[in-house]
Design a protein around this motif. Structure first.
Motif, PDB file in Angstrom:
ATOM      1  N   ALA A  52       0.846  -1.198   0.000  1.00  0.00           N
ATOM      2  CA  ALA A  52       0.000   0.000   0.000  1.00  0.00           C
ATOM      3  C   ALA A  52       0.879   1.245   0.000  1.00  0.00           C
ATOM      4  O   ALA A  52       1.873   1.307   0.725  1.00  0.00           O
ATOM      5  CB  ALA A  52      -0.913   0.005   1.221  1.00  0.00           C
ATOM      6  N   SER A  53       0.503   2.219  -0.801  1.00  0.00           N
ATOM      7  CA  SER A  53       1.202   3.504  -0.841  1.00  0.00           C
ATOM      8  C   SER A  53       0.229   4.607  -0.477  1.00  0.00           C
ATOM      9  O   SER A  53      -0.910   4.643  -0.962  1.00  0.00           O
ATOM     10  CB  SER A  53       1.780   3.766  -2.242  1.00  0.00           C
ATOM     11  OG  SER A  53       2.701   2.760  -2.607  1.00  0.00           O
ATOM     12  N   PHE A  54       0.696   5.522   0.388  1.00  0.00           N
ATOM     13  CA  PHE A  54      -0.131   6.669   0.778  1.00  0.00           C
ATOM     14  C   PHE A  54       0.811   7.797   1.194  1.00  0.00           C
ATOM     15  O   PHE A  54       1.715   7.613   1.985  1.00  0.00           O
ATOM     16  CB  PHE A  54      -1.087   6.308   1.923  1.00  0.00           C
ATOM     17  CG  PHE A  54      -0.423   5.668   3.111  1.00  0.00           C
ATOM     18  CD1 PHE A  54      -0.025   6.436   4.202  1.00  0.00           C
ATOM     19  CD2 PHE A  54      -0.180   4.304   3.144  1.00  0.00           C
ATOM     20  CE1 PHE A  54       0.581   5.856   5.295  1.00  0.00           C
ATOM     21  CE2 PHE A  54       0.428   3.711   4.235  1.00  0.00           C
ATOM     22  CZ  PHE A  54       0.814   4.486   5.317  1.00  0.00           C
ATOM     23  N   GLY A  55       0.590   8.968   0.607  1.00  0.00           N
ATOM     24  CA  GLY A  55       1.474  10.093   0.898  1.00  0.00           C
ATOM     25  C   GLY A  55       2.919   9.726   0.613  1.00  0.00           C
ATOM     26  O   GLY A  55       3.257   9.241  -0.471  1.00  0.00           O
ATOM     27  N   ASP A  56       3.801   9.952   1.595  1.00  0.00           N
ATOM     28  CA  ASP A  56       5.219   9.615   1.457  1.00  0.00           C
ATOM     29  C   ASP A  56       5.535   8.198   1.916  1.00  0.00           C
ATOM     30  O   ASP A  56       6.706   7.825   2.002  1.00  0.00           O
ATOM     31  CB  ASP A  56       6.064  10.596   2.287  1.00  0.00           C
ATOM     32  CG  ASP A  56       5.940  12.034   1.800  1.00  0.00           C
ATOM     33  OD1 ASP A  56       5.684  12.222   0.604  1.00  0.00           O
ATOM     34  OD2 ASP A  56       6.089  12.949   2.627  1.00  0.00           O
ATOM     35  N   TRP A  57       4.510   7.401   2.223  1.00  0.00           N
ATOM     36  CA  TRP A  57       4.708   6.108   2.875  1.00  0.00           C
ATOM     37  C   TRP A  57       4.325   4.936   2.002  1.00  0.00           C
ATOM     38  O   TRP A  57       3.459   5.051   1.134  1.00  0.00           O
ATOM     39  CB  TRP A  57       3.882   6.041   4.166  1.00  0.00           C
ATOM     40  CG  TRP A  57       4.333   6.976   5.228  1.00  0.00           C
ATOM     41  CD1 TRP A  57       3.870   8.249   5.465  1.00  0.00           C
ATOM     42  CD2 TRP A  57       5.353   6.733   6.200  1.00  0.00           C
ATOM     43  NE1 TRP A  57       4.542   8.791   6.528  1.00  0.00           N
ATOM     44  CE2 TRP A  57       5.456   7.898   7.007  1.00  0.00           C
ATOM     45  CE3 TRP A  57       6.188   5.640   6.483  1.00  0.00           C
ATOM     46  CZ2 TRP A  57       6.355   7.996   8.055  1.00  0.00           C
ATOM     47  CZ3 TRP A  57       7.091   5.741   7.526  1.00  0.00           C
ATOM     48  CH2 TRP A  57       7.174   6.912   8.305  1.00  0.00           C
ATOM     49  N   THR A  58       4.963   3.797   2.268  1.00  0.00           N
ATOM     50  CA  THR A  58       4.531   2.516   1.728  1.00  0.00           C
ATOM     51  C   THR A  58       4.472   1.522   2.881  1.00  0.00           C
ATOM     52  O   THR A  58       5.270   1.589   3.819  1.00  0.00           O
ATOM     53  CB  THR A  58       5.488   1.973   0.655  1.00  0.00           C
ATOM     54  OG1 THR A  58       6.802   1.811   1.213  1.00  0.00           O
ATOM     55  CG2 THR A  58       5.555   2.900  -0.547  1.00  0.00           C
ATOM     56  N   PHE A  59       3.508   0.612   2.791  1.00  0.00           N
ATOM     57  CA  PHE A  59       3.407  -0.456   3.786  1.00  0.00           C
ATOM     58  C   PHE A  59       3.451  -1.783   3.071  1.00  0.00           C
ATOM     59  O   PHE A  59       2.613  -2.065   2.210  1.00  0.00           O
ATOM     60  CB  PHE A  59       2.113  -0.346   4.596  1.00  0.00           C
ATOM     61  CG  PHE A  59       1.941  -1.474   5.578  1.00  0.00           C
ATOM     62  CD1 PHE A  59       2.818  -1.631   6.641  1.00  0.00           C
ATOM     63  CD2 PHE A  59       0.917  -2.400   5.423  1.00  0.00           C
ATOM     64  CE1 PHE A  59       2.680  -2.686   7.532  1.00  0.00           C
ATOM     65  CE2 PHE A  59       0.764  -3.457   6.312  1.00  0.00           C
ATOM     66  CZ  PHE A  59       1.664  -3.598   7.367  1.00  0.00           C
ATOM     67  N   GLU A  60       4.446  -2.608   3.415  1.00  0.00           N
ATOM     68  CA  GLU A  60       4.616  -3.934   2.826  1.00  0.00           C
ATOM     69  C   GLU A  60       3.978  -4.952   3.745  1.00  0.00           C
ATOM     70  O   GLU A  60       4.493  -5.263   4.822  1.00  0.00           O
ATOM     71  CB  GLU A  60       6.104  -4.238   2.634  1.00  0.00           C
ATOM     72  CG  GLU A  60       6.383  -5.574   1.980  1.00  0.00           C
ATOM     73  CD  GLU A  60       5.856  -5.641   0.553  1.00  0.00           C
ATOM     74  OE1 GLU A  60       5.159  -6.634   0.249  1.00  0.00           O
ATOM     75  OE2 GLU A  60       6.120  -4.707  -0.224  1.00  0.00           O
ATOM     76  N   GLN A  61       2.827  -5.477   3.329  1.00  0.00           N
ATOM     77  CA  GLN A  61       2.043  -6.366   4.183  1.00  0.00           C
ATOM     78  C   GLN A  61       2.780  -7.663   4.487  1.00  0.00           C
ATOM     79  O   GLN A  61       2.677  -8.214   5.582  1.00  0.00           O
ATOM     80  CB  GLN A  61       0.700  -6.671   3.517  1.00  0.00           C
ATOM     81  CG  GLN A  61      -0.260  -7.461   4.392  1.00  0.00           C
ATOM     82  CD  GLN A  61      -1.572  -7.734   3.693  1.00  0.00           C
ATOM     83  OE1 GLN A  61      -1.805  -7.262   2.583  1.00  0.00           O
ATOM     84  NE2 GLN A  61      -2.436  -8.498   4.323  1.00  0.00           N
ATOM     85  N   SER A  62       3.556  -8.171   3.536  1.00  0.00           N
ATOM     86  CA  SER A  62       4.209  -9.462   3.734  1.00  0.00           C
ATOM     87  C   SER A  62       5.311  -9.413   4.781  1.00  0.00           C
ATOM     88  O   SER A  62       5.641 -10.430   5.394  1.00  0.00           O
ATOM     89  CB  SER A  62       4.790  -9.966   2.406  1.00  0.00           C
ATOM     90  OG  SER A  62       5.757  -9.055   1.903  1.00  0.00           O
ATOM     91  N   THR A  63       5.900  -8.230   5.012  1.00  0.00           N
ATOM     92  CA  THR A  63       6.964  -8.103   6.009  1.00  0.00           C
ATOM     93  C   THR A  63       6.576  -7.195   7.180  1.00  0.00           C
ATOM     94  O   THR A  63       7.392  -6.985   8.087  1.00  0.00           O
ATOM     95  CB  THR A  63       8.242  -7.533   5.360  1.00  0.00           C
ATOM     96  OG1 THR A  63       7.970  -6.230   4.815  1.00  0.00           O
ATOM     97  CG2 THR A  63       8.746  -8.451   4.255  1.00  0.00           C
ATOM     98  N   LEU A  64       5.349  -6.660   7.160  1.00  0.00           N
ATOM     99  CA  LEU A  64       4.863  -5.735   8.192  1.00  0.00           C
ATOM    100  C   LEU A  64       5.744  -4.498   8.307  1.00  0.00           C
ATOM    101  O   LEU A  64       5.892  -3.923   9.382  1.00  0.00           O
ATOM    102  CB  LEU A  64       4.774  -6.421   9.564  1.00  0.00           C
ATOM    103  CG  LEU A  64       4.060  -7.761   9.649  1.00  0.00           C
ATOM    104  CD1 LEU A  64       3.874  -8.177  11.103  1.00  0.00           C
ATOM    105  CD2 LEU A  64       2.725  -7.716   8.946  1.00  0.00           C
ATOM    106  N   THR A  65       6.315  -4.067   7.175  1.00  0.00           N
ATOM    107  CA  THR A  65       7.271  -2.958   7.186  1.00  0.00           C
ATOM    108  C   THR A  65       6.631  -1.684   6.639  1.00  0.00           C
ATOM    109  O   THR A  65       6.060  -1.677   5.545  1.00  0.00           O
ATOM    110  CB  THR A  65       8.514  -3.304   6.353  1.00  0.00           C
ATOM    111  OG1 THR A  65       9.117  -4.480   6.882  1.00  0.00           O
ATOM    112  CG2 THR A  65       9.528  -2.164   6.409  1.00  0.00           C
TER     113      THR A  65
END
Length: 233
Positions: A135-148
């Protein structure tokens, strides 16, 4: 091959250890007991459990220090089970990375229910993902598979299972007002401050000013809203 989730019970009271282990094994978990933090750490080096149940009053170290070490070094679910029933201990335990906090005396059936809930999160988060999972939002990304969680400035955080569950609900319903009950999901029985503590932890990671949040806003009397557009890859 043993497919039962492995739970470590860390408590200096042998009776508590026996009670919790017996109850967990009744519900198809594999459980091992330790009466000191050092014993548990040595066991963790040899075999990583799915979850640890930790008493704060350990004879060789403060249980909160053990919680922090497990969250910083390993990806293990953590439930605090303690006779220290003060709100500051509960809040600090969650802030250090615990997924839940249960006070003594306790109902063994409730403890097992909390364990099941956290294990389900961990299994979902570790399962192979065949659909969109970044998931990408604003300046961020969230990698669900690694919880990063990472931003374009190079900051990176690993989220706890509890933080991940809340963030995933928000990311899958952006720009919608979500009630506290919806965010707590299966953990609606958790004590009342748990959602506030977890939300505070998320805001400290992703907000420029967590005291004046712009991404996850509080809608007073209604819940929370994730304000940014979310794209999945």
């Amino acid at each position: 091959m043993n497919t039962k989730p492995l739970i470590y019970v860390i408590d200096d009271e042998a009776e508590i250890c026996d009670l919790v282990c017996q109850e967990l094994e009744r519900y198809n978990f594999s459980a091992q007991a330790f009466t000191t933090g050092e014993q548990a750490l040595l066991a963790i080096k040899k075999q990583l459990p799915s979850l640890c149940i930790i008493d704060l009053g350990l004879p060789d170290m403060d249980g909160l220090s053990l919680v922090k070490k497990l969250f910083d070094d390993k990806k293990i679910g953590v439930i605090i089970l303690s006779g220290r029933n003060s709100l500051p201990d509960k809040v600090l335990g969650l802030e250090l990375g615990a997924d839940d906090y249960i006070s003594k005396p306790f109902d063994p059936r409730e403890l097992v229910a909390r364990v099941k809930s956290i294990i389900r999160r961990i299994v979902v988060n570790e399962s192979p993902i065949t659909s969109l999972h970044t998931a990408s939002f604003g300046d961020w990304t969230f990698e669900q598979s690694t919880l990063t969680l990472a931003n374009n400035k190079g900051d990176s955080f690993m989220l706890s299972a509890a933080e991940t569950e809340i963030l995933m609900v928000l990311l899958n319903a952006p720009r919608q007002i979500l009630s506290r009950e919806r965010l707590l999901s299966e953990d609606a029985t958790s004590f009342d401050r748990s959602i506030d503590v977890r939300m505070s932890r998320l805001r400290k990671k992703i907000e420029h000013d967590h005291k004046n949040p712009k991404i996850i806003k509080t809608v007073y009397g209604a819940g929370y809203i994730f304000t940014l557009e979310v794209t999945w890859q």
